[in-house]
Structure formats: structure tokens, C-alpha cells
Write an enzyme that holds these catalytic residues in place. Structure first.
Site, PDB file in Angstrom:
ATOM      1  CB  CYS A 159      -0.957  -0.001   1.184  1.00  0.00           C
ATOM      2  SG  CYS A 159      -2.145  -1.346   1.107  1.00  0.00           S
ATOM      3  CG  HIS A 175      -3.136   3.880   1.658  1.00  0.00           C
ATOM      4  ND1 HIS A 175      -3.556   3.400   0.436  1.00  0.00           N
ATOM      5  CD2 HIS A 175      -3.206   2.831   2.528  1.00  0.00           C
ATOM      6  CE1 HIS A 175      -3.864   2.118   0.565  1.00  0.00           C
ATOM      7  NE2 HIS A 175      -3.670   1.760   1.813  1.00  0.00           N
ATOM      8  CG  ASN A 179      -6.569  -0.540   0.973  1.00  0.00           C
ATOM      9  OD1 ASN A 179      -5.844  -0.151   0.062  1.00  0.00           O
ATOM     10  ND2 ASN A 179      -6.101  -0.927   2.147  1.00  0.00           N
TER      11      ASN A 179
HETATM   12  O1  UT7 Z   1      -3.806  -0.549   3.398  1.00  0.00           O
HETATM   13  C1  UT7 Z   1      -3.036  -1.433   4.122  1.00  0.00           C
HETATM   14  C2  UT7 Z   1      -3.128  -1.145   5.530  1.00  0.00           C
HETATM   15  N1  UT7 Z   1      -4.354  -1.653   6.079  1.00  0.00           N
HETATM   16  C3  UT7 Z   1      -5.049  -0.914   6.885  1.00  0.00           C
HETATM   17  O2  UT7 Z   1      -4.721   0.228   7.108  1.00  0.00           O
HETATM   18  C4  UT7 Z   1      -6.207  -1.539   7.606  1.00  0.00           C
HETATM   19  C5  UT7 Z   1      -6.107  -1.219   9.061  1.00  0.00           C
HETATM   20  N2  UT7 Z   1      -7.168  -1.772   9.846  1.00  0.00           N
HETATM   21  C6  UT7 Z   1      -8.467  -1.428   9.735  1.00  0.00           C
HETATM   22  O3  UT7 Z   1      -8.824  -0.650   8.880  1.00  0.00           O
HETATM   23  C7  UT7 Z   1      -9.446  -1.953  10.748  1.00  0.00           C
HETATM   24  O4  UT7 Z   1      -8.734  -2.579  11.800  1.00  0.00           O
HETATM   25  C8  UT7 Z   1     -10.471  -2.963  10.157  1.00  0.00           C
HETATM   26  C9  UT7 Z   1     -11.455  -2.223   9.266  1.00  0.00           C
HETATM   27  C10 UT7 Z   1      -9.747  -4.012   9.364  1.00  0.00           C
HETATM   28  C11 UT7 Z   1     -11.267  -3.621  11.279  1.00  0.00           C
HETATM   29  O5  UT7 Z   1     -11.899  -2.633  12.077  1.00  0.00           O
HETATM   30  P1  UT7 Z   1     -11.767  -2.688  13.665  1.00  0.00           P
HETATM   31  O6  UT7 Z   1     -12.583  -1.600  14.185  1.00  0.00           O
HETATM   32  O7  UT7 Z   1     -10.300  -2.699  13.992  1.00  0.00           O
HETATM   33  O8  UT7 Z   1     -12.464  -4.063  14.008  1.00  0.00           O
HETATM   34  P2  UT7 Z   1     -11.864  -5.327  14.740  1.00  0.00           P
HETATM   35  O9  UT7 Z   1     -10.878  -6.021  13.870  1.00  0.00           O
HETATM   36  O10 UT7 Z   1     -11.445  -4.925  16.104  1.00  0.00           O
HETATM   37  O11 UT7 Z   1     -13.156  -6.242  14.816  1.00  0.00           O
HETATM   38  C12 UT7 Z   1     -14.272  -5.871  15.628  1.00  0.00           C
HETATM   39  C13 UT7 Z   1     -15.365  -6.930  15.450  1.00  0.00           C
HETATM   40  C14 UT7 Z   1     -14.822  -8.351  15.570  1.00  0.00           C
HETATM   41  O12 UT7 Z   1     -15.780  -9.130  16.261  1.00  0.00           O
HETATM   42  P3  UT7 Z   1     -15.593  -9.457  17.819  1.00  0.00           P
HETATM   43  O13 UT7 Z   1     -14.283 -10.198  17.905  1.00  0.00           O
HETATM   44  O14 UT7 Z   1     -15.572  -8.135  18.513  1.00  0.00           O
HETATM   45  O15 UT7 Z   1     -16.774 -10.295  18.110  1.00  0.00           O
HETATM   46  C15 UT7 Z   1     -14.734  -8.823  14.157  1.00  0.00           C
HETATM   47  O16 UT7 Z   1     -14.874 -10.233  14.021  1.00  0.00           O
HETATM   48  O17 UT7 Z   1     -15.922  -6.837  14.143  1.00  0.00           O
HETATM   49  C16 UT7 Z   1     -15.919  -8.131  13.535  1.00  0.00           C
HETATM   50  N3  UT7 Z   1     -15.812  -7.987  12.096  1.00  0.00           N
HETATM   51  C17 UT7 Z   1     -16.859  -7.833  11.275  1.00  0.00           C
HETATM   52  N4  UT7 Z   1     -18.173  -7.761  11.511  1.00  0.00           N
HETATM   53  C18 UT7 Z   1     -18.984  -7.579  10.453  1.00  0.00           C
HETATM   54  C19 UT7 Z   1     -14.672  -7.967  11.352  1.00  0.00           C
HETATM   55  N5  UT7 Z   1     -14.987  -7.809  10.056  1.00  0.00           N
HETATM   56  C20 UT7 Z   1     -16.326  -7.727   9.976  1.00  0.00           C
HETATM   57  C21 UT7 Z   1     -17.221  -7.540   8.923  1.00  0.00           C
HETATM   58  N6  UT7 Z   1     -18.550  -7.476   9.203  1.00  0.00           N
HETATM   59  N7  UT7 Z   1     -16.835  -7.410   7.634  1.00  0.00           N
END
Ligand code: UT7
Length: 325
Positions: A115, A252, A282
Site C-alpha cells: 500500500c 492512502h 482500499n
Molecule cells: O492498506 C493497508 C493497511 N491496512 C489498513 O490500514 C487496515 C487497518 N485496519 C483497519 O482498517 C481496521 O482494523 C479494520 C477495518 C480491518 C477492522 O476494524 P476494527 O474496528 O479494527 O475491528 P476489529 O478487527 O477490532 O473487529 C471488531 C469486530 C470483531 O468481532 P468481535 O471479535 O468483537 O466479536 C470482528 O470479528 O468486528 C468483527 N468484524 C466484522 N463484523 C462484520 C470484522 N470484520 C467484519 C465484517 N462485518 N466485515
């Protein structure tokens, strides 16, 4: 003091015609539009058609940039193409693009910094121009991340999209001050200690398969805000400027929350930030030139505006560029 500057003379982009709204994913995954929008800001993304390759996307973006620059393809003497999703293991997608554009001379190569690819590509292109190695460089970010998704992994497959963006840099003479047009400073960083928080589980030398993307999103998120803000501040300092001099931030486009937090941390306003993540998702190395091109077509950039772009991704690799439009 007279110096050579790498000045943007054209910018363009291409998005595949297939648009996939968040609701599509609800058909087979335990996810929903509300979660995706609230956590990422993404509403839709584009996916390449079967048989539509990264070089095809790059070609369309290149033609758009060439038209914007009002030059001929043969006026270009180098191509630097950032991608993690090349058409083939080799030859480079850059040389495939060179052939499609009918360019027979100069040089062309791919660069892979995931990225952060476009920040790396602009930095390398700038160095080549300043060193007198090339006069007009086509700098491209082009990706088909839809080809490396695990469609059963809701934590990753809803985040990415396909597309390409291109900027043409030309060697021009500046007076060596921060008032010059063109690239004024670059800051690149990497720390391979974090390889395992964002990677693809396949490859030529390891599995002889393409593999799919794996990410510990929360971990990447934590690194993103601090590393992007400090890199952006350092790049401005290197150029002898500060945040008050910034007209536009072109970050980005991974997650609207990362963009907002970084903007706030740097003391900038969201009114100054180009945001396209809602429509593109992304697109990895393509995201910055895509955002630049969209903003340019919307008439947002004026000649002389100071742009700050920053990106982070797999590696981890990250960096920032300061350039005057
Ligand atoms: O470009 C390369 C660099 N990449 C990035 O910059 C990405 C960086 N990370 C992010 O953008 C975020 O961390 C994400 C969008 C990937 C995830 O968001 P988050 O607020 O950090 O969520 P999380 O990973 O802490 O997950 C929270 C909850 C989890 O459930 P539990 O464990 O709390 O029960 C996940 O399983 O959300 C759940 N979850 C979803 N729920 C519905 C994860 N993906 C999904 C989904 N739909 N698609």
C-alpha cells in the site's frame, strides 16, 4: 540556486466498470453495510472483469494521464509501476504497459511496497529525475487485489478494490526553494519486524501459489496513525515547511477512521483531505494516484497548492511525499 525538480504535468486514473456495493457481501458473509461503513467508511469498490489484468487497468490510467499532460506516449522515457498484483511473475507489468503504449526506448520496471507502493514509486522517480536518468517518468499504481482475497474472510475481503492511477513527472528547473513546483521532499520507512501482521500466504519461492491476503487489522490500524503522522511531519520539516503550509492531504485510502485520526493528530482539517475510500475501497498502491486524479478532475487542486501524501501497508512499509502542484 538552480535545481532539477520532478514536476507533475499530468494525472489520470481508471476504475473497472463493475461496482460492488457493500450489500453484495451480505449474500454469503456474516456482515452488513452498516458495519462496513461505520468501521471503514467504504460504501462500494470496483472489481476487474475476468481477463482484465493489472496492465489493462494501468494502460487505461496511463492514457488518461498522457491526455491530461498533452504529450505523446513516446515522450515518456521511463515507467515506474507500483503493484503487488502483477499480471505475471515476470516480465514486469511495467514492460507490458510500455509495449501497450508503443514505447520502444527508455526503461520500465515494477516496484513492490504494497500500500506504500505509490509513495515509494514517486520517491524513486524523483531520484531518477534529479540524477538526470530520465526526463519524463510515468509513475503508476495499479492493482487487482480482488485476485488475492479470501472470499470467506469477512475481516479482509470487504476492504479492498481494483483500480489504477498515474502521474507523469517531468524534469523542470526550479530555484531550490520550497516555492518550487514539483516534489519537494520524500520520507520512506520500512520495518520487516511487522511482516506477519499483513501478508499474503503464498508466493513463487514459498508455495508456488498466489495465496490470499491475511491481516491483523487492529494491529495495522495502531501502527498506521502514529507512523503516518510522524512521517508526514518529518517530510514537511525536510522541505522546510510545516502543517500550516499544507493545502491538501492526499492520504492512502484504507480506512476513513485512520484518515480522520491521522488528520487530527497532525492538526489538519478534514476539509483539506481528499477522500475517495467510500467509492474505491482500499486499492493499495493505486489509492493515492486514484485520489489525486479524482480530486484534479473535480477541480480541487490549483497550481501552486502544497500537497502532502502519506501511505502505509504490508512490510510494514510507509512514507510521505511533499509536492507542489
Ligand atoms: O492498506 C493497508 C493497511 N491496512 C489498513 O490500514 C487496515 C487497518 N485496519 C483497519 O482498517 C481496521 O482494523 C479494520 C477495518 C480491518 C477492522 O476494524 P476494527 O474496528 O479494527 O475491528 P476489529 O478487527 O477490532 O473487529 C471488531 C469486530 C470483531 O468481532 P468481535 O471479535 O468483537 O466479536 C470482528 O470479528 O468486528 C468483527 N468484524 C466484522 N463484523 C462484520 C470484522 N470484520 C467484519 C465484517 N462485518 N466485515
Amino acid at each position: 540556486m538552480s535545481v532539477i525538480r520532478a514536476v507533475p504535468i499530468g494525472v489520470g486514473h481508471y476504475l473497472p466498470s463493475r461496482v460492488v456495493e457493500n450489500a453484495e457481501f451480505e449474500k454469503w458473509l456474516d456482515t452488513n453495510d452498516e458495519w462496513i461503513q461505520a468501521r471503514t467508511g467504504i460504501q462500494r469498490r470496483h472489481f476487474a472483469a475476468d481477463g482484465e489484468l493489472t496492465s489493462d487497468l494501468a494502460y487505461a490510467a496511463a492514457l488518461d494521464a498522457i491526455k491530461d499532460a498533452k504529450i505523446e506516449a513516446t515522450d515518456i522515457d521511463a515507467i515506474v509501476l507500483a503493484t503487488s498484483t502483477p499480471d505475471q511473475t515476470f516480465p514486469s507489468t511495467a514492460t507490458k504497459l510500455q509495449a501497450k503504449l508503443g514505447i520502444d526506448n527508455g526503461f520500465a520496471f515494477d516496484l513492490q511496497a504494497v500500500c506504500a507502493g505509490f509513495a515509494y514509486a514517486l520517491t524513486i522517480a524523483n531520484s531518477l529525475i534529479v540524477a538526470g536518468q530520465a526526463k519524463r517518468i510515468l509513475v503508476i499504481g495499479a492493482e487487482t487485489f480482488s485476485r488475492i482475497m479470501d472470499w470467506q474472510d469477512r475481516t479482509t475481503c470487504v476492504l479492498f478494490g481494483d483500480g489504477a492511477g498515474a502521474v507523469i513527472l517531468e524534469a523542470q528547473t526550479g530555484d531550490g526553494t520550497a516555492n518550487d513546483r514539483g516534489i519537494l521532499s520524500c520520507d520512506l520507512n520500512a520495518n520487516g519486524k511487522y511482516n506477519e501482521i499483513l501478508y499474503v500466504d503464498g508466493g513463487v519461492s514459498s508455495t508456488q501459489t498466489t495465496g490470499v491476503l491475511k491481516m491483523q487489522g487492529r494491529e495495522v490500524f495502531k501502527h498506521a496513525v502514529t507512523k503516518l503522522a510522524s512521517s508526514g511531519e518529518y517530510a514537511l520539516e525536510k522541505a522546510g515547511l510545516n502543517v500550516d503550509d499544507v493545502t491538501w492531504v492526499v492520504p492512502h485510502q484504507a480506512n476513513l477512521r485512520i484518515i480522520k485520526n491521522t488528520t487530527q493528530k497532525m492538526g489538519l482539517s478534514m476539509d483539506q483531505v481528499v477522500v475517495t475510500v467510500q467509492d474505491h475501497g482500499n486499492t493499495s498502491a493505486a489509492s493515492i494516484p486514484l485520489a489525486m486524479s479524482v480530486a484534479n478532475k473535480n477541480g480541487q487542486f490549483k497550481r501552486g497548492d502544497l500537497l502532502l501524501t502519506e501511505a502505509i501497508g504490508g512490510g510494514l512499509a510507509w512514507g510521505s511525499i511533499v509536492l507542489r502542484w
